[in-house]
Write a protein that holds these residues in place. Structure first.
Motif, PDB file in Angstrom:
ATOM      1  N   LYS A   1     -11.039  -1.097 -41.971  1.00 59.62           N
ATOM      2  CA  LYS A   1     -11.924  -0.367 -42.870  1.00 59.62           C
ATOM      3  C   LYS A   1     -11.631   1.121 -42.801  1.00 59.62           C
ATOM      4  O   LYS A   1     -11.372   1.641 -41.729  1.00 59.62           O
ATOM      5  CB  LYS A   1     -13.356  -0.572 -42.406  1.00 59.62           C
ATOM      6  N   PRO A   2     -11.731   1.823 -43.889  1.00 67.61           N
ATOM      7  CA  PRO A   2     -11.620   3.280 -43.777  1.00 67.61           C
ATOM      8  C   PRO A   2     -12.865   3.818 -43.081  1.00 67.61           C
ATOM      9  O   PRO A   2     -13.932   3.230 -43.202  1.00 67.61           O
ATOM     10  CB  PRO A   2     -11.556   3.739 -45.233  1.00 67.61           C
ATOM     11  N   PRO A   3     -12.722   4.906 -42.314  1.00 69.93           N
ATOM     12  CA  PRO A   3     -13.886   5.439 -41.617  1.00 69.93           C
ATOM     13  C   PRO A   3     -14.955   5.850 -42.616  1.00 69.93           C
ATOM     14  O   PRO A   3     -14.663   6.445 -43.644  1.00 69.93           O
ATOM     15  CB  PRO A   3     -13.331   6.663 -40.877  1.00 69.93           C
ATOM     16  N   GLU A   4     -16.196   5.520 -42.256  1.00 69.70           N
ATOM     17  CA  GLU A   4     -17.281   5.846 -43.168  1.00 69.70           C
ATOM     18  C   GLU A   4     -17.618   7.319 -43.045  1.00 69.70           C
ATOM     19  O   GLU A   4     -17.748   7.847 -41.952  1.00 69.70           O
ATOM     20  CB  GLU A   4     -18.510   5.017 -42.821  1.00 69.70           C
TER      21      GLU A   4
ATOM     22  N   GLU B   1     -22.538   2.347 -37.670  1.00 73.16           N
ATOM     23  CA  GLU B   1     -21.555   1.796 -36.740  1.00 73.16           C
ATOM     24  C   GLU B   1     -22.078   0.525 -36.101  1.00 73.16           C
ATOM     25  O   GLU B   1     -21.352  -0.416 -35.886  1.00 73.16           O
ATOM     26  CB  GLU B   1     -21.241   2.825 -35.660  1.00 73.16           C
TER      27      GLU B   1
ATOM     28  N   MET C   1     -21.313   6.127 -33.181  1.00 73.65           N
ATOM     29  CA  MET C   1     -20.324   5.790 -32.175  1.00 73.65           C
ATOM     30  C   MET C   1     -19.288   6.899 -32.025  1.00 73.65           C
ATOM     31  O   MET C   1     -18.813   7.175 -30.936  1.00 73.65           O
ATOM     32  CB  MET C   1     -19.635   4.506 -32.605  1.00 73.65           C
ATOM     33  N   LYS C   2     -18.983   7.567 -33.148  1.00 64.90           N
ATOM     34  CA  LYS C   2     -17.960   8.602 -33.079  1.00 64.90           C
ATOM     35  C   LYS C   2     -18.440   9.765 -32.221  1.00 64.90           C
ATOM     36  O   LYS C   2     -17.683  10.329 -31.439  1.00 64.90           O
ATOM     37  CB  LYS C   2     -17.622   9.080 -34.501  1.00 64.90           C
TER      38      LYS C   2
ATOM     39  N   LEU D   1     -18.226   8.855 -28.686  1.00 61.63           N
ATOM     40  CA  LEU D   1     -16.828   8.950 -28.246  1.00 61.63           C
ATOM     41  C   LEU D   1     -16.466  10.393 -27.904  1.00 61.63           C
ATOM     42  O   LEU D   1     -15.884  10.677 -26.854  1.00 61.63           O
ATOM     43  CB  LEU D   1     -15.948   8.427 -29.382  1.00 61.63           C
TER      44      LEU D   1
ATOM     45  N   SER E   1      -6.577  -3.519 -36.834  1.00 65.40           N
ATOM     46  CA  SER E   1      -6.230  -2.109 -36.750  1.00 65.40           C
ATOM     47  C   SER E   1      -6.118  -1.535 -38.155  1.00 65.40           C
ATOM     48  O   SER E   1      -5.476  -2.109 -39.022  1.00 65.40           O
ATOM     49  CB  SER E   1      -4.929  -1.925 -35.980  1.00 65.40           C
TER      50      SER E   1
ATOM     51  N   VAL F   1     -11.822  -7.351 -35.391  1.00 70.55           N
ATOM     52  CA  VAL F   1     -11.279  -6.004 -35.493  1.00 70.55           C
ATOM     53  C   VAL F   1      -9.817  -6.071 -35.922  1.00 70.55           C
ATOM     54  O   VAL F   1      -9.015  -6.746 -35.329  1.00 70.55           O
ATOM     55  CB  VAL F   1     -11.380  -5.336 -34.115  1.00 70.55           C
TER      56      VAL F   1
ATOM     57  N   GLU G   1     -21.819  -2.288 -38.355  1.00 73.53           N
ATOM     58  CA  GLU G   1     -20.432  -2.683 -38.498  1.00 73.53           C
ATOM     59  C   GLU G   1     -19.998  -3.526 -37.317  1.00 73.53           C
ATOM     60  O   GLU G   1     -19.351  -4.544 -37.475  1.00 73.53           O
ATOM     61  CB  GLU G   1     -19.604  -1.412 -38.556  1.00 73.53           C
ATOM     62  N   HIS G   2     -20.427  -3.095 -36.129  1.00 74.02           N
ATOM     63  CA  HIS G   2     -19.960  -3.803 -34.948  1.00 74.02           C
ATOM     64  C   HIS G   2     -20.524  -5.206 -34.899  1.00 74.02           C
ATOM     65  O   HIS G   2     -19.882  -6.141 -34.476  1.00 74.02           O
ATOM     66  CB  HIS G   2     -20.374  -3.037 -33.705  1.00 74.02           C
TER      67      HIS G   2
ATOM     68  N   PRO H   1     -13.090  -8.618 -30.183  1.00 72.73           N
ATOM     69  CA  PRO H   1     -11.825  -7.939 -30.427  1.00 72.73           C
ATOM     70  C   PRO H   1     -10.604  -8.726 -29.954  1.00 72.73           C
ATOM     71  O   PRO H   1      -9.495  -8.250 -30.076  1.00 72.73           O
ATOM     72  CB  PRO H   1     -11.978  -6.642 -29.643  1.00 72.73           C
ATOM     73  N   GLU H   2     -10.792  -9.927 -29.434  1.00 72.12           N
ATOM     74  CA  GLU H   2      -9.630 -10.643 -28.896  1.00 72.12           C
ATOM     75  C   GLU H   2      -8.789 -11.283 -29.980  1.00 72.12           C
ATOM     76  O   GLU H   2      -7.627 -11.585 -29.792  1.00 72.12           O
ATOM     77  CB  GLU H   2     -10.043 -11.730 -27.905  1.00 72.12           C
ATOM     78  N   ARG H   3      -9.432 -11.563 -31.113  1.00 67.54           N
ATOM     79  CA  ARG H   3      -8.699 -12.139 -32.232  1.00 67.54           C
ATOM     80  C   ARG H   3      -8.075 -13.478 -31.893  1.00 67.54           C
ATOM     81  O   ARG H   3      -6.988 -13.783 -32.323  1.00 67.54           O
ATOM     82  CB  ARG H   3      -7.578 -11.217 -32.676  1.00 67.54           C
TER      83      ARG H   3
END
Lengths: 324, 530
Positions: free
Chosen positions: B18-21, B3, B44-45, B48, B15, B13, B6-7, B508-510
């Motif tokens: 990527k599929p969850p690893e 994670e 990270m999961k 969470l 929506s 980001v 990835e970050h 993440p603001e894109r």
């Protein structure tokens, strides 16, 4: 003006603001519902099926169509925003005169906190409106404002009075204003997340060939809504952290002799903080971005609302206000 | 770890990008299994899930009475629902925040946090030293891609772009015919500061609960207190506290004044509390005075004295059947409602031939309504003492401590009024009553006030505060700094310079900044000038 005049002025301004917010809500309702019917006339640029009923799927997937400026929903939207601004001015005047009448900050009891926190919601919304297109939130925001002020006026009202000794502290100003403004941000962010979920569902359905309603077609894409929701939350979260995890404990230490005592209000403030922390983490976690993260944000808003209203009404604790 | 990578490394980001690893299946052997568990815990999961558990786990403590918050409510709950209470107790639900399962959640969360941010720190330190990367082959696939031609030379274009990006606080690296630029390194720094500061806060809190102490004592105005464990009514030391840690101060409460709202809907609401005290930091130091108020604690050598509450202590004189004074002085009564109807007892165990005991209410502003005598205002406007009386054989000296707020009536007989009813009497200050059968008398002399003081020391509080403040600073960095990469590439086609610019927002603001437009504007202007 003496304090009695100020108090009665406040008692005039706040209900008036409530009524005008309700009118703004009506205008936004017209804005949202007008598109449901106004699709048929030929003046619309959007493609209409041969029988006049079907709107072809994918005609405007990202909702960027801009029908002519004078269309009915746009007028309704502009009127809604104008009324909201007018109501906000009265609302701010009502909060200000209430504070002047009581000779202190206007958040010493639940009525005052309700009118101040909803002022923060309106302020956050109108501020964002000056920077980007956000009228699409008007319907939900004015609904929340009209409802909050209505409940405050009808059910929570208490006359202006002095404070309990524990509230005599400048930390009252810092702690509560930070929490209220952060709450305004959470509210706008939560409402944006709700609309995001609706819009992204409609987008997914449209991709499957099902038509999207005209009202939903007009609002920005779900990605744009998500970005707005994130920005508001990113603004509110540090403020909330400061309000309930710095200012709150410092004041609690002075007033009650302990920084953190697991009072129900403290517990729910922490729960709120943890849920929003989870929201920020969810946005950075694969498989949680997008809709799931939006649900977390909405859960955070519900927890915040429970903390603000439910804890005082349902659970006992030392965060009791004077006169509720 | 996956994670983390990835970050740090991925594109903006999106929506449902990527599929969850999927986690790797556990490898054989203990080491493999441990490594797998560690990877799971620090993902990270898991963080969470632990955050959700923490939020959920904190809730029961606000719904079920908690021993550290309100022990009386807990014992009430025990009486009302004994079987449910014993189940609650098994799961630590009366002290949620010290329970094993709640501690497990937050300790796992912090272990997960450490396991996540330490590798991230290494990644970040490496990234700090790394050069901004080369442009990818196809710049036109990136957001904000622009392409234009100019007459300026390749070198001039790159120099101008270099200058503009430096002005915008990009870190710029020149490659062959291209520029790579990056900014917003502080975002990840803020992120790391935030997480490490939370650890600091936890350490501060733990330190305070290990070495701190908190106690309360009820002091009748005119009396004193010296800081020793035996003097406290209620004392909660931290695990590593020793009595030697108590600073040897003494204090005397000289006066107390409470004011209340006298009119309007909030009549009776408290408006101010004021206790005048004098104190000595050590037996040798000079006496100082202090005006103790709510929100205005006294600080003695790091120890805080707070004013937590107040009440009334009626002063009575009890004479026994022989006419001797069996008790004289103030007895603190505990307030039961907002108007300070206060319950308490007066004990005269040394009265002879029979010992005497009294139980009842002190009413600061007494009126009689259908419920009987009640207090209607918290200030002592019309004080009255309403008591019932008991007598019994002189008690044996058992040495067992007895509550000063309760009368043990098991071996006592209640006086009656001679008409078959229980004896109950109401006295104003100065009034007396003779008990039946010449067993003695009681005089309500006057009343004193008492204050409840809390004396506490919480080391580590400043550390916890500093941690949270640092965390907020870090948080702001991680939320408001926009990490971006920008690339400029030039090549010459048919004697003209073809410029391509593109950028990538890594937060993440894109949204991209206006630096791409700025660069192309600058270069276009140059072209016009040329």
């Amino acid at each position: 003006m003496n304090s009695a005049t100020l108090a009665s002025l406040s008692n005039l301004l706040v209900p008036t603001a409530t009524v005008i917010y309700t009118l703004a809500l009506l205008a936004h309702t017209v804005e949202w519902s007008s598109g449901l019917r106004v699709r048929k006339p030929a003046e619309q640029k959007v493609l209409v099926g041969a029988d006049g009923a079907e709107i072809p799927a994918g005609a405007d997937a990202d909702g960027t169509d801009e029908p002519d400026r004078s269309s009915r929903w746009q007028q309704a939207s502009r009127i809604g925003v104008l009324l909201t601004v007018l109501a906000f001015v009265m609302h701010a005047g009502g909060v200000l005169t209430r504070g002047l009448a009581a000779g202190r900050v206007p958040w010493g009891n639940m009525y005052e906190f309700a009118i101040t926190a909803s002022l923060a919601v309106a302020a956050v919304y109108l501020f964002l409106l000056t920077r980007q297109r956000l009228e699409w939130l008007g319907l939900l925001v004015t609904f929340v404002l009209a409802a909050t002020l209505g409940i405050a006026v009808l059910a929570l009202y208490v006359p202006a009075a002095d404070l309990l000794p524990a509230l005599h502290s400048y930390w009252l100003v810092i702690h509560v204003s930070a929490a209220a403004v952060a709450g305004g941000g959470f509210t706008v962010g939560g409402l944006a997340s709700i609309l995001y979920l609706i819009k992204s569902r409609a987008e997914a359905r449209e991709a499957d060939g099902k038509p999207m309603s005209a009202a939903l077609r007009r609002v920005p894409s779900s990605a744009g809504m998500d970005a707005v929701a994130y920005k508001v939350h990113a603004f509110a979260f540090p403020l909330w952290t400061f309000g309930v995890l710095v200012a709150g404990p410092i004041w609690a230490y002075y007033a009650w002799g302990r920084a953190w005592g697991w009072d129900p209000k403290e517990v729910w403030s922490l729960v709120t903080w943890v849920v929003y922390a989870a929201y920020l983490h969810a946005r950075a976690t694969a498989g949680w971005r997008g809709r799931r993260a939006a649900w977390v944000a909405i859960a955070g808003w519900v927890v915040f609302l429970f903390n603000f209203i439910g804890v005082n009404l349902l659970l006992s604790g030392i965060h009791a206000y004077s006169g509720l | 770890m996956s994670e983390v990578k990835e970050h740090v490394e991925t594109e903006p980001v999106m929506s449902g990008g990527k599929p969850p690893e999927r986690p790797e299946p556990p490898a054989l052997g203990l080491v493999g299994w441990l490594r797998w568990s560690w990877r799971q815990l620090t993902s990270m999961k898991t963080a969470l899930v632990l955050l959700f558990l923490l939020a959920l786990g904190a809730v029961p403590g606000s719904l079920i009475p908690q021993i550290p918050v309100d022990p009386i409510k807990v014992s009430d709950f025990y009486e009302a629902n004994p079987s449910l209470a014993s189940w609650y107790d098994k799961f630590g639900l009366f002290d949620v925040y010290k329970s094993v399962w709640f501690s497990a959640i937050y300790l796992l969360l912090f272990i997960s946090l450490i396991g996540c941010v330490v590798p991230r720190l290494q990644v970040y330190l490496k990234a700090l030293r790394a050069r901004p990367p080369k442009p990818p082959r196809n710049l036109n696939r990136l957001p904000g891609h622009q392409r234009f031609e100019t007459d300026a030379s390749e070198a001039d274009v790159l120099a101008a772009a270099h200058q503009e990006l430096r002005k915008r606080r990009f870190r710029v690296e020149t490659y062959d015919g291209a520029i790579g630029a990056e900014r917003g390194y502080l975002r990840e720094a803020g992120n790391l500061v935030f997480h490490f500061s939370l650890i600091l806060t936890l350490v501060g809190v733990a330190w305070g609960s290990l070495f701190g102490y908190r106690g309360t004592v009820l002091v009748v105005v005119g009396n004193g207190f010296s800081n020793a464990v035996a003097q406290y009514d209620d004392f909660t030391p931290g695990r590593s506290f020793t009595p030697d840690d108590l600073p040897p101060f003494t204090l005397t409460v000289n006066s107390f004044k409470a004011t209340f709202e006298t009119q309007g809907p909030q009549r009776g609401a408290a408006r101010s509390f004021d206790a005048g005290i004098t104190y000595q930091e050590t037996p040798e130091s000079p006496e100082k005075s202090y005006d103790l108020q709510v929100n205005h604690p006294l600080s003695i050598d790091g120890t805080k004295v707070h004013l937590l509450g107040h009440g009334y202590a009626p002063k009575v004189t009890v004479r026994d059947g022989k006419g001797d004074i069996a008790f004289s002085g103030p007895s603190p009564f505990l307030p039961q409602d907002a108007n300070f109807s206060s319950f308490g007892v007066v004990k005269a165990p040394d009265a002879r031939p029979a010992q005497l005991g009294f139980e009842g209410f002190f009413l600061p502003t007494a009126v009689i309504d259908q419920r009987g005598p009640v207090s209607v205002f918290p200030d002592a406007v019309n004080p009255a003492l309403v008591l019932t009386a008991y007598y019994g054989r002189p008690a044996d000296e058992t040495g067992k401590p007895q509550s000063v707020y309760q009368l043990d009536k098991t071996k006592l007989t209640q006086f009656d009024d001679g008409k078959g009813d229980k004896l109950r009497f109401q006295l104003a200050p100065g009034q007396s009553i003779d008990l039946p059968d010449g067993r003695g008398s009681l005089t309500f002399d006057s009343y004193d006030q008492w204050v409840k003081l809390q004396i506490s020391h919480t080391p580590g509080l400043n550390l916890a505060l500093a941690g949270i403040l640092l965390a907020i600073l870090g948080l702001m960095g991680s939320l408001f700094v926009h990490p971006r990469r920008t690339w400029v590439r030039v090549r010459t086609e048919d004697g003209r310079t073809v410029v391509e610019v593109a950028g990538l927002d890594r937060g993440p603001e894109r949204g991209l900044g206006d630096e791409l437009d700025a660069i192309s504007n600058i270069l276009n202007r140059k072209r016009e000038q040329a």
